[in-house]
Design a protein around this motif. Structure first.
Motif, PDB file in Angstrom:
ATOM      1  N   THR A 171       0.945  -1.168  -0.106  1.00  0.00           N
ATOM      2  CA  THR A 171      -0.028   0.237  -0.018  1.00  0.00           C
ATOM      3  C   THR A 171       0.893   1.191   0.092  1.00  0.00           C
ATOM      4  N   ARG A 172       0.247   2.431  -0.342  1.00  0.00           N
ATOM      5  CA  ARG A 172       0.899   3.761  -0.611  1.00  0.00           C
ATOM      6  C   ARG A 172       1.384   4.075   1.110  1.00  0.00           C
ATOM      7  N   ASP A 173       0.685   3.717   1.903  1.00  0.00           N
ATOM      8  CA  ASP A 173       0.951   4.152   3.447  1.00  0.00           C
ATOM      9  C   ASP A 173       2.213   3.168   3.720  1.00  0.00           C
ATOM     10  N   ALA A 174       2.033   2.111   3.534  1.00  0.00           N
ATOM     11  CA  ALA A 174       3.217   1.350   3.824  1.00  0.00           C
ATOM     12  C   ALA A 174       4.501   1.999   3.193  1.00  0.00           C
ATOM     13  N   ILE A 175       4.627   2.383   2.176  1.00  0.00           N
ATOM     14  CA  ILE A 175       5.784   3.012   1.447  1.00  0.00           C
ATOM     15  C   ILE A 175       6.201   4.493   2.233  1.00  0.00           C
ATOM     16  N   THR A 176       5.158   5.299   2.240  1.00  0.00           N
ATOM     17  CA  THR A 176       5.537   6.557   2.962  1.00  0.00           C
ATOM     18  C   THR A 176       5.973   6.234   4.362  1.00  0.00           C
ATOM     19  N   SER A 177       5.271   5.223   5.087  1.00  0.00           N
ATOM     20  CA  SER A 177       5.745   4.918   6.524  1.00  0.00           C
ATOM     21  C   SER A 177       7.077   4.971   6.519  1.00  0.00           C
ATOM     22  N   LEU A 178       7.633   3.744   5.724  1.00  0.00           N
ATOM     23  CA  LEU A 178       8.768   3.342   5.771  1.00  0.00           C
ATOM     24  C   LEU A 178      10.067   4.374   5.312  1.00  0.00           C
ATOM     25  N   LEU A 179       9.500   5.280   4.068  1.00  0.00           N
ATOM     26  CA  LEU A 179      10.478   6.279   3.727  1.00  0.00           C
ATOM     27  C   LEU A 179      10.562   7.760   4.776  1.00  0.00           C
ATOM     28  N   GLU A 180       9.289   7.683   5.625  1.00  0.00           N
ATOM     29  CA  GLU A 180       9.431   8.521   6.599  1.00  0.00           C
ATOM     30  C   GLU A 180      10.704   8.478   7.481  1.00  0.00           C
ATOM     31  N   LYS A 181      11.066   7.061   7.765  1.00  0.00           N
ATOM     32  CA  LYS A 181      11.964   6.520   8.831  1.00  0.00           C
ATOM     33  C   LYS A 181      13.318   7.049   8.286  1.00  0.00           C
ATOM     34  N   PHE A 182      13.446   7.162   6.958  1.00  0.00           N
ATOM     35  CA  PHE A 182      14.645   7.486   6.321  1.00  0.00           C
ATOM     36  C   PHE A 182      14.542   9.083   6.011  1.00  0.00           C
ATOM     37  N   ASN A 183      13.968   9.517   6.726  1.00  0.00           N
ATOM     38  CA  ASN A 183      13.830  11.188   6.836  1.00  0.00           C
ATOM     39  C   ASN A 183      13.497  11.830   5.461  1.00  0.00           C
ATOM     40  N   PHE A 184      12.590  11.420   4.805  1.00  0.00           N
ATOM     41  CA  PHE A 184      12.240  11.702   3.590  1.00  0.00           C
ATOM     42  C   PHE A 184      11.122  12.766   3.784  1.00  0.00           C
ATOM     43  N   SER A 185      11.149  13.958   2.928  1.00  0.00           N
ATOM     44  CA  SER A 185      10.044  14.784   3.127  1.00  0.00           C
ATOM     45  C   SER A 185       8.896  14.149   2.640  1.00  0.00           C
ATOM     46  N   GLU A 186       7.561  14.965   2.988  1.00  0.00           N
ATOM     47  CA  GLU A 186       6.205  14.236   2.534  1.00  0.00           C
ATOM     48  C   GLU A 186       6.190  14.179   1.032  1.00  0.00           C
ATOM     49  N   ASN A 187       6.647  15.395   0.495  1.00  0.00           N
ATOM     50  CA  ASN A 187       6.569  15.350  -1.141  1.00  0.00           C
ATOM     51  C   ASN A 187       7.381  14.236  -1.466  1.00  0.00           C
ATOM     52  N   ASP A 188       8.633  14.176  -1.258  1.00  0.00           N
ATOM     53  CA  ASP A 188       9.367  13.130  -1.419  1.00  0.00           C
ATOM     54  C   ASP A 188       9.035  11.630  -1.343  1.00  0.00           C
ATOM     55  N   GLN A 189       8.046  11.641  -0.263  1.00  0.00           N
ATOM     56  CA  GLN A 189       7.675  10.249  -0.140  1.00  0.00           C
ATOM     57  C   GLN A 189       6.608   9.807  -1.022  1.00  0.00           C
ATOM     58  N   ARG A 190       5.608  10.880  -1.275  1.00  0.00           N
ATOM     59  CA  ARG A 190       4.503  10.789  -2.320  1.00  0.00           C
ATOM     60  C   ARG A 190       5.215  10.361  -3.638  1.00  0.00           C
ATOM     61  N   GLU A 191       6.113  11.023  -4.054  1.00  0.00           N
ATOM     62  CA  GLU A 191       6.928  10.937  -5.225  1.00  0.00           C
ATOM     63  C   GLU A 191       7.407   9.343  -5.317  1.00  0.00           C
ATOM     64  N   ALA A 192       8.067   9.055  -4.326  1.00  0.00           N
ATOM     65  CA  ALA A 192       8.599   7.712  -4.469  1.00  0.00           C
ATOM     66  C   ALA A 192       7.924   6.623  -4.369  1.00  0.00           C
ATOM     67  N   ALA A 193       6.617   6.834  -3.535  1.00  0.00           N
ATOM     68  CA  ALA A 193       5.521   5.892  -3.578  1.00  0.00           C
ATOM     69  C   ALA A 193       5.110   5.618  -5.255  1.00  0.00           C
ATOM     70  N   LYS A 194       4.961   6.758  -5.813  1.00  0.00           N
ATOM     71  CA  LYS A 194       4.483   6.979  -7.235  1.00  0.00           C
ATOM     72  C   LYS A 194       5.298   5.998  -7.979  1.00  0.00           C
ATOM     73  N   LEU A 195       6.520   6.173  -8.030  1.00  0.00           N
ATOM     74  CA  LEU A 195       7.520   5.427  -8.620  1.00  0.00           C
ATOM     75  C   LEU A 195       7.540   3.846  -8.591  1.00  0.00           C
ATOM     76  N   LEU A 196       7.417   3.565  -7.221  1.00  0.00           N
ATOM     77  CA  LEU A 196       7.454   2.225  -6.900  1.00  0.00           C
ATOM     78  C   LEU A 196       6.025   1.549  -7.279  1.00  0.00           C
ATOM     79  N   MET A 197       4.905   2.107  -7.169  1.00  0.00           N
ATOM     80  CA  MET A 197       3.888   1.675  -7.358  1.00  0.00           C
ATOM     81  C   MET A 197       3.251   1.503  -9.057  1.00  0.00           C
ATOM     82  N   PHE A 198       3.703   2.761  -9.520  1.00  0.00           N
ATOM     83  CA  PHE A 198       3.636   2.837 -11.007  1.00  0.00           C
ATOM     84  C   PHE A 198       4.872   2.977 -11.583  1.00  0.00           C
TER      85      PHE A 198
END
Length: 433
Positions: A171-198
């Motif tokens: 899920t998108r939330d699982a990806i963003t939650s993981l990236l939050e632990k790597f100190n990614f900004s909210e915008n970068d979390q969304r963009e990275a989730a988009k790259l992985l899901m699509f």
């Protein structure tokens, strides 16, 4: 196939760095652990030396007190007259009473000085022991955090493997939650989730390039900083409101085209004026201009000009007064510099920035050639960032241009790129930033 944008490439650079053994997070933790172990060893040795020093001083204190008491007891029982002949013949200056007086006078101060040295050594021992205990705790903490980081890295690699195989079911939330632990900004979390899901072309293209070894390594400091500065500039123009000037390949051709257009318009204007002059009933341009000029109230314009000059004079006086209040009067800003400061005048920001420089022991003299810092609303955060990576106030005082060269985002980008490239921002001189 659509080329990767710099923004996407930078994001994937960071993600792929976190996936490998050269992960910036793991390298940072390893470095911190090495530093903590080094501190632990250093403080352990210092503790041993201090314990020996305290023991020596304690023995000296006890010995002096005991021997002094014996000496004064012996001297007080000696009568010089009992040895007068032998002392005279041998020309020996022996005055038991005088020696006893000196011992009683000097011994207490000497013992007191030793006691003070022992107290100082004991206090230093407490500080060393505290530092050593903190280092031991830090080593243990980093061991736990490293296990967690490796677990997070394993999850990240799992997500990428699923995405590249086209069967990701995270899920998108699982990806963003993981990236939050790597100190990614909210915008970068969304963009990275988009790259992985699509993943589509972007992720496949980057992964193929990465595996083929096209990615550069071992870049020089200069190369890394050039990339960082380029990314910083690009980020400034990412917003919708940004104004981008057109780039012309052939300036000569454009100039000729503009000149030709101007000539054409000039001919049209001339023809229109001739038509107006031929038509006797049409009002002449001179008459129209004359009526307009008659309606202009010159005195009011002059008054407004005077009011503006008076206002500028008052604002300048207020600014000079504020500069003097903040101990900047000796910098002697010229009229152009004062005018520029007045255009961005904000009393709270100016006073806050001066206080920031003083509190961090950064020389106020840097403001003479970098007066923009007086109205830089991000100055405090930029200074905190530089001090946070280990730069000293003296470094900033010697190279203040780093504060005017970058906004906060640009400075962060530069530091991030240095770290990702395996360079320690603390050791890279500010001159190279």
């Amino acid at each position: 196939m659509k080329a990767l944008s710099n923004e996407v490439k930078t994001l994937l650079d960071r993600l792929y760095n976190l996936r490998g053994e050269d992960s910036i997070i793991l390298k940072k933790m390893n470095k911190e652990r090495e530093d903590a172990i080094e501190t632990q060893e250093r403080t352990k040795n210092e503790k041993e030396v201090l314990l020996q020093e305290i023991e020596r001083l304690d023995n000296d204190e006890k010995t002096l007190a005991a021997e002094g008491e014996k000496l004064t007891a012996v001297l007080s029982k000696i009568n010089r007259d009992d040895f007068a002949n032998v002392l005279a013949k041998l020309n020996i200056d022996f005055e038991p009473a005088l020696i006893n007086e000196k011992v009683n006078s000097m011994l207490p101060d000497t013992i007191s000085k030793i006691a003070t040295e022992k107290k100082d050594a004991s206090e230093k021992l407490e500080n060393v022991e505290e530092e050593m205990n903190n280092a031991i705790a830090r080593v243990e903490e980093l061991g736990i955090r490293k296990d967690e980081a490796l677990n997070n890295q394993s999850k990240l690699n799992e997500y990428f493997d699923l995405a590249l195989s086209g069967s990701i079911n995270i899920t998108r939330d699982a990806i963003t939650s993981l990236l939050e632990k790597f100190n990614f900004s909210e915008n970068d979390q969304r963009e990275a989730a988009k790259l992985l899901m699509f993943p589509e072309d972007a992720l496949y293209e980057y992964d193929a390039s990465f595996k083929s070894g096209d990615k550069q390594s071992g870049k020089s400091i200069t190369d890394v900083l050039v990339e960082a500065k380029q990314e910083s500039k690009e980020s400034i123009f990412d917003s919708d409101d940004a104004v981008v000037e057109p780039v012309f390949e052939d300036k000569k051709e454009v100039v000729e085209e503009v000149s030709e257009t101007a000539k054409e318009k000039e001919e049209v204007v001339k023809e229109n004026i001739e038509e107006i002059k031929v038509d006797s009933e049409a009002p002449l341009l001179e008459d129209i201009f004359s009526k307009v000029i008659d309606q202009i109230k010159i005195p009011e314009v002059e008054n407004k000009t005077e009011d503006k000059e008076e206002k500028e004079k008052t604002e300048k006086e207020k600014l000079v007064e504020l500069l003097n209040k903040n101990e900047l009067g000796n910098l002697e800003f010229n009229d152009d510099e004062l005018k520029k400061i007045m255009e961005h005048y904000d009393e709270d920001t100016l006073s806050k920035n001066v206080s920031t420089l003083k509190e961090n022991k950064i020389e106020l003299g840097i403001l003479k050639k970098n007066y923009q810092l007086l109205y830089d609303k991000e100055l405090t955060l930029k200074i905190e960032k530089l001090l946070g990576i280990g730069k000293a106030a003296k470094d900033i005082s010697l190279m203040p241009s780093v504060l005017t060269k970058y906004d906060l985002q640009g400075l962060n980008n530069t530091i991030n790129v240095l770290e990702i490239s395996g360079l320690d921002p603390k050791k890279v001189p500010l001159m190279a930033y």
